[in-house]
Write a protein that holds these residues in place. Structure first.
Motif, PDB file in Angstrom:
ATOM      1  N   ALA A 338       0.820  -1.209   0.000  1.00 24.77           N
ATOM      2  CA  ALA A 338       0.000   0.000   0.000  1.00 24.77           C
ATOM      3  C   ALA A 338       0.860   1.267   0.000  1.00 24.77           C
ATOM      4  O   ALA A 338       2.045   1.238   0.364  1.00 24.77           O
ATOM      5  CB  ALA A 338      -0.929   0.000   1.218  1.00 24.77           C
ATOM      6  N   ARG A 339       0.225   2.365  -0.381  1.00 23.33           N
ATOM      7  CA  ARG A 339       0.936   3.645  -0.463  1.00 23.33           C
ATOM      8  C   ARG A 339       1.414   4.130   0.901  1.00 23.33           C
ATOM      9  O   ARG A 339       2.383   4.890   0.992  1.00 23.33           O
ATOM     10  CB  ARG A 339       0.027   4.705  -1.101  1.00 23.33           C
ATOM     11  N   ASN A 340       0.738   3.691   1.988  1.00 22.04           N
ATOM     12  CA  ASN A 340       1.153   4.134   3.315  1.00 22.04           C
ATOM     13  C   ASN A 340       2.279   3.277   3.897  1.00 22.04           C
ATOM     14  O   ASN A 340       2.606   3.393   5.076  1.00 22.04           O
ATOM     15  CB  ASN A 340      -0.043   4.175   4.271  1.00 22.04           C
ATOM     16  N   GLY A 341       2.856   2.405   3.075  1.00 22.13           N
ATOM     17  CA  GLY A 341       3.989   1.602   3.515  1.00 22.13           C
ATOM     18  C   GLY A 341       3.633   0.255   4.098  1.00 22.13           C
ATOM     19  O   GLY A 341       4.524  -0.551   4.391  1.00 22.13           O
ATOM     20  N   ARG A 342       2.338  -0.020   4.246  1.00 22.16           N
ATOM     21  CA  ARG A 342       1.929  -1.314   4.800  1.00 22.16           C
ATOM     22  C   ARG A 342       1.810  -2.359   3.696  1.00 22.16           C
ATOM     23  O   ARG A 342       1.571  -2.041   2.525  1.00 22.16           O
ATOM     24  CB  ARG A 342       0.583  -1.185   5.521  1.00 22.16           C
ATOM     25  N   SER A 343       1.973  -3.628   4.088  1.00 27.07           N
ATOM     26  CA  SER A 343       1.774  -4.755   3.178  1.00 27.07           C
ATOM     27  C   SER A 343       0.510  -5.498   3.584  1.00 27.07           C
ATOM     28  O   SER A 343       0.340  -5.852   4.754  1.00 27.07           O
ATOM     29  CB  SER A 343       2.972  -5.705   3.219  1.00 27.07           C
ATOM     30  N   GLN A 430     -19.285  -7.358   8.042  1.00 29.73           N
ATOM     31  CA  GLN A 430     -19.696  -6.263   7.168  1.00 29.73           C
ATOM     32  C   GLN A 430     -19.557  -6.681   5.707  1.00 29.73           C
ATOM     33  O   GLN A 430     -18.611  -7.400   5.350  1.00 29.73           O
ATOM     34  CB  GLN A 430     -18.811  -5.034   7.440  1.00 29.73           C
ATOM     35  N   ARG A 431     -20.498  -6.223   4.873  1.00 31.36           N
ATOM     36  CA  ARG A 431     -20.357  -6.404   3.429  1.00 31.36           C
ATOM     37  C   ARG A 431     -19.166  -5.583   2.933  1.00 31.36           C
ATOM     38  O   ARG A 431     -18.879  -4.497   3.436  1.00 31.36           O
ATOM     39  CB  ARG A 431     -21.620  -5.957   2.691  1.00 31.36           C
ATOM     40  N   GLN A 432     -18.485  -6.115   1.907  1.00 29.73           N
ATOM     41  CA  GLN A 432     -17.301  -5.434   1.402  1.00 29.73           C
ATOM     42  C   GLN A 432     -17.635  -4.034   0.868  1.00 29.73           C
ATOM     43  O   GLN A 432     -16.906  -3.078   1.116  1.00 29.73           O
ATOM     44  CB  GLN A 432     -16.638  -6.265   0.303  1.00 29.73           C
ATOM     45  N   GLU A 433     -18.747  -3.893   0.159  1.00 29.52           N
ATOM     46  CA  GLU A 433     -19.119  -2.598  -0.395  1.00 29.52           C
ATOM     47  C   GLU A 433     -19.310  -1.569   0.712  1.00 29.52           C
ATOM     48  O   GLU A 433     -18.888  -0.410   0.589  1.00 29.52           O
ATOM     49  CB  GLU A 433     -20.396  -2.729  -1.212  1.00 29.52           C
ATOM     50  N   ASP A 434     -19.923  -1.977   1.812  1.00 29.51           N
ATOM     51  CA  ASP A 434     -20.142  -1.071   2.947  1.00 29.51           C
ATOM     52  C   ASP A 434     -18.830  -0.741   3.650  1.00 29.51           C
ATOM     53  O   ASP A 434     -18.616   0.386   4.104  1.00 29.51           O
ATOM     54  CB  ASP A 434     -21.132  -1.687   3.931  1.00 29.51           C
ATOM     55  N   PHE A 435     -17.942  -1.733   3.747  1.00 26.64           N
ATOM     56  CA  PHE A 435     -16.634  -1.498   4.352  1.00 26.64           C
ATOM     57  C   PHE A 435     -15.877  -0.423   3.573  1.00 26.64           C
ATOM     58  O   PHE A 435     -15.294   0.499   4.157  1.00 26.64           O
ATOM     59  CB  PHE A 435     -15.832  -2.804   4.377  1.00 26.64           C
ATOM     60  N   GLN A 436     -15.902  -0.513   2.251  1.00 24.88           N
ATOM     61  CA  GLN A 436     -15.213   0.469   1.416  1.00 24.88           C
ATOM     62  C   GLN A 436     -15.843   1.852   1.549  1.00 24.88           C
ATOM     63  O   GLN A 436     -15.146   2.869   1.505  1.00 24.88           O
ATOM     64  CB  GLN A 436     -15.234   0.026  -0.055  1.00 24.88           C
ATOM     65  N   ALA A 437     -17.162   1.884   1.728  1.00 20.38           N
ATOM     66  CA  ALA A 437     -17.865   3.171   1.823  1.00 20.38           C
ATOM     67  C   ALA A 437     -17.850   3.747   3.231  1.00 20.38           C
ATOM     68  O   ALA A 437     -18.238   4.909   3.422  1.00 20.38           O
ATOM     69  CB  ALA A 437     -19.310   2.999   1.359  1.00 20.38           C
ATOM     70  N   LEU A 460     -16.914  -2.222  10.494  1.00 24.89           N
ATOM     71  CA  LEU A 460     -15.605  -2.721  10.942  1.00 24.89           C
ATOM     72  C   LEU A 460     -14.538  -1.641  10.934  1.00 24.89           C
ATOM     73  O   LEU A 460     -13.462  -1.835  11.506  1.00 24.89           O
ATOM     74  CB  LEU A 460     -15.154  -3.882  10.054  1.00 24.89           C
ATOM     75  N   ASN A 461     -14.802  -0.517  10.306  1.00 30.17           N
ATOM     76  CA  ASN A 461     -13.802   0.544  10.237  1.00 30.17           C
ATOM     77  C   ASN A 461     -13.433   1.076  11.613  1.00 30.17           C
ATOM     78  O   ASN A 461     -12.373   1.683  11.789  1.00 30.17           O
ATOM     79  CB  ASN A 461     -14.313   1.679   9.361  1.00 30.17           C
ATOM     80  N   GLN A 462     -14.294   0.861  12.603  1.00 28.35           N
ATOM     81  CA  GLN A 462     -14.013   1.352  13.948  1.00 28.35           C
ATOM     82  C   GLN A 462     -13.250   0.336  14.798  1.00 28.35           C
ATOM     83  O   GLN A 462     -12.947   0.617  15.956  1.00 28.35           O
ATOM     84  CB  GLN A 462     -15.331   1.693  14.661  1.00 28.35           C
ATOM     85  N   ARG A 473      -8.512  -1.042   2.439  1.00 24.63           N
ATOM     86  CA  ARG A 473      -9.379  -0.424   1.433  1.00 24.63           C
ATOM     87  C   ARG A 473      -8.664  -0.266   0.086  1.00 24.63           C
ATOM     88  O   ARG A 473      -9.255  -0.411  -0.978  1.00 24.63           O
ATOM     89  CB  ARG A 473      -9.849   0.945   1.931  1.00 24.63           C
ATOM     90  N   GLU A 474      -7.380   0.013   0.140  1.00 23.08           N
ATOM     91  CA  GLU A 474      -6.605   0.151  -1.100  1.00 23.08           C
ATOM     92  C   GLU A 474      -6.345  -1.207  -1.744  1.00 23.08           C
ATOM     93  O   GLU A 474      -6.321  -1.335  -2.974  1.00 23.08           O
ATOM     94  CB  GLU A 474      -5.283   0.854  -0.793  1.00 23.08           C
ATOM     95  N   ALA A 475      -6.161  -2.224  -0.916  1.00 19.89           N
ATOM     96  CA  ALA A 475      -5.779  -3.538  -1.431  1.00 19.89           C
ATOM     97  C   ALA A 475      -6.924  -4.253  -2.134  1.00 19.89           C
ATOM     98  O   ALA A 475      -6.695  -4.967  -3.130  1.00 19.89           O
ATOM     99  CB  ALA A 475      -5.257  -4.413  -0.292  1.00 19.89           C
ATOM    100  N   LEU A 476      -8.146  -4.082  -1.660  1.00 18.58           N
ATOM    101  CA  LEU A 476      -9.258  -4.862  -2.201  1.00 18.58           C
ATOM    102  C   LEU A 476      -9.460  -4.639  -3.700  1.00 18.58           C
ATOM    103  O   LEU A 476      -9.557  -5.614  -4.461  1.00 18.58           O
ATOM    104  CB  LEU A 476     -10.530  -4.573  -1.400  1.00 18.58           C
ATOM    105  N   PRO A 477      -9.532  -3.398  -4.193  1.00 14.26           N
ATOM    106  CA  PRO A 477      -9.643  -3.236  -5.650  1.00 14.26           C
ATOM    107  C   PRO A 477      -8.386  -3.697  -6.392  1.00 14.26           C
ATOM    108  O   PRO A 477      -8.465  -4.147  -7.544  1.00 14.26           O
ATOM    109  CB  PRO A 477      -9.894  -1.732  -5.833  1.00 14.26           C
TER     110      PRO A 477
END
Length: 558
Positions: A338-343, A430-437, A460-462, A473-477
């Motif tokens: 990911a762009r933030n340096g995480r894998s 959580q549904r993936q679409e909702d997680f992304q949103a 799940l974002n919390q 969120r970046e990895a899924l797409p």
């Protein structure tokens, strides 16, 4: 014998085609071939319209030396390695003369069982202690807990008990560890001798499956006992008994193991203890720190588990060949930086499996994946985890470099998951679409989650630290670009996945002994030296060899 690799054949080849492709590779007549044995089979699915089997084979031929000379420089034709196992020691016939020389193995996971088996095969009659139940009792109790029929048992569950954490998994038998001694072959052969399907000796990514693993574990136990070993279940070690060595100029280690104190208050005397702890033995880590054994923090990852319809994964991997009887259900392995340096990476992918509750502590929720040998459940599931960095652990440290900070972080996330799930060991999902949103899920779609005792729809974002959510969120797409359909809006994310590996390492020297404790051999996943059934078994063998050498020296000087 010659080792031939990269022998390519179509999925629908005949049995005779293997011999034909061997003859073609070597450019020899059939009369020169004595016999052959398949040693590896994998699938090349890079081109959907032309999926192939890739074989390696050991071949016995007449005129081997001349053939090797003719094919010099061809890396696909070489001398076959000797994968036989050679014991490093043998116990004296009157072993043990001194009670304290009897080796004790703590933990009946794959590392502990292979260590005990090797020690027994060399004649050292080990004593194996396991805090959890035997496999039959453990399986009944764990499945009843998942169904809400029995309360949680902190000493026998998906993490603790005969067979270790891998018992309730896909039973994967592959690893990326360096294995120049071919100990992995020894592990697979012993598993087959204990009841596993012989196909694990040849398939590229072998697995056993949960129910079959139970049979194999019982087979290993019987073989250890036949060789004079002893196994005690529901026997928790509460303290490692140590003596301070005031004159440690010879060993350089201030502590010496003298025995073990058990939960019932009894003690066992031994100067040779192999600790094959699982990655979830938090109370044991705390005990070792308390008595002075050197520990250190180890990197690990946390995240969520994702479920897709298995046919979606099959179509993405096999294309028009989906449904071919030779292919079975598809797996995947994905990584994104990911762009933030995480894998972000997939972990413990279970085709045709279920998501299970894997906590080892009350009022905590932990997810894991499990498949039977047939892999015939409706969903595919995998962990999607993100590496942790020091900044994630700072607030959990009692002091700089605290070796148990990772344990504290794991526990905090698992308690959050329990609370978000509403109690009763339900998991937040959580549904993936909702997680992304970034919105809570209010109803499920096409994908029905498999987790038991059940799920609670949340946001799940919390639950996870913000950098991990950002990376996921970046990895899924990005994964969807490699595996079409992966970003299915109804794919279900369930939390939390924390037990990817041990957050602690018990450092050891070249003789496999603790850096500051004579007689203590830390091994396996909990000690920070393995990451799965195969690598844990390999480390158990190596640790047993180190202990056997110590025992021979101790016996000769007794």
């Amino acid at each position: 014998m010659l080792r031939l690799s990269e022998l390519k054949l179509p999925l629908d080849h005949s049995p005779e085609a293997i011999e034909a492709v061997i003859l073609k590779r070597l450019r020899i007549p059939p009369s020169q071939l004595i016999n052959h044995r398949l040693v590896k089979r994998s699938i090349d699915a890079r081109r959907h319209e032309r999926i192939q089997f890739i074989y390696s084979a050991d071949v016995k031929v007449r005129g081997e030396a001349a053939l090797l000379k003719r094919h010099a420089g061809n890396q696909k034709i070489r001398k076959a390695p000797d994968t036989r196992y050679y014991p490093v020691a043998q116990a004296p016939t009157d072993f043990p003369q001194v009670e304290t020389q009897r080796p004790v193995v703590v933990g009946a996971g794959p590392c502990g069982y292979f260590a005990a088996l090797l020690l027994a095969q060399m004649g050292f009659k080990p004593l194996l202690l396991e805090r959890g139940q035997s496999i039959k009792k453990r399986t009944l109790e764990t499945f009843a807990f998942w169904r809400g029929q029995r309360p949680f048992n902190p000493d026998s569950n998906a993490q603790f008990g005969e067979g270790g954490a891998g018992t309730f998994s896909d039973g994967k038998l592959y690893s990326q560890v360096s294995d120049p001694e071919h100990y992995g072959r020894k592990v697979l052969e012993e598993l087959v001798a204990s009841g596993a399907n012989p196909e694990i000796l040849t398939v590229h990514r072998p697995h056993i499956g949960t129910y079959k693993l139970a049979t194999v574990v019982r087979g290993m136990r019987a073989r250890i006992e036949e060789l004079g070993g002893e196994i005690r279940f529901e026997t928790r070690v509460d303290e490692l008994l140590l003596r301070r060595d005031l004159d440690h100029s010879r060993t350089g280690k201030p502590l010496q193991v003298v025995g073990l104190k058990l939960a019932d208050g009894s003690t066992i005397s031994s100067r040779h203890v192999l600790f094959a702890l699982g990655h979830s033995a938090r109370d044991s880590f705390a005990m070792l720190e308390r008595v002075g054994v050197k520990l250190e923090a180890k990197p690990f990852s946390v995240g969520l588990r994702i479920e897709h319809p298995q046919p979606l994964i099959d179509r993405a991997r096999w294309g028009p060949m989906v449904g071919h009887p030779q292919l079975g259900h598809a797996e995947y392995k994905l990584v994104h930086h990911a762009r933030n340096g995480r894998s972000v990476y997939s972990f413990c992918m279970c085709p045709g499996g279920v998501v299970v509750g894997a906590t080892s502590q009350a009022d905590c929720v932990v997810t894991n994946g499990m498949s039977q040998h047939t892999r015939n459940e409706r969903n595919a599931n995998s962990a999607l985890v993100v590496n942790l960095e020091h900044q994630d652990l700072c607030s959990y440290e009692r002091w700089p470099g605290d070796p148990l900070a990772g344990v504290a972080l794991q526990r905090d996330l698992e308690r959050r998951a329990f609370q978000l799930g509403g109690g009763g060991y339900c998991a937040p999902a959580q549904r993936q679409e909702d997680f992304q949103a970034g919105r809570p899920t209010t109803c499920l779609g096409e994908v029905i989650p498999s987790y038991l005792p059940g799920i609670t729809l949340v946001d799940l974002n919390q639950m996870l630290p913000a950098p991990l959510i950002e990376a996921l969120r970046e990895a899924l797409p990005a994964f969807a670009r490699r595996l079409p359909g992966y970003e299915h809006p109804d794919a279900v994310l369930t939390g939390v996945e924390t037990r990817t590996s041990s957050p602690v390492r018990i450092p050891r020297d070249n003789s496999f002994e603790s850096l500051n404790t004579t007689g203590l051999i830390p091994a396996g996943e909990g000690a920070g030296y393995a990451g799965g059934i195969l690598s844990a078994g390999i480390d158990g063998i190596r640790a047993a060899e180190a202990l056997a050498k110590q025992l021979v020296v101790a016996q000769s000087s007794a």
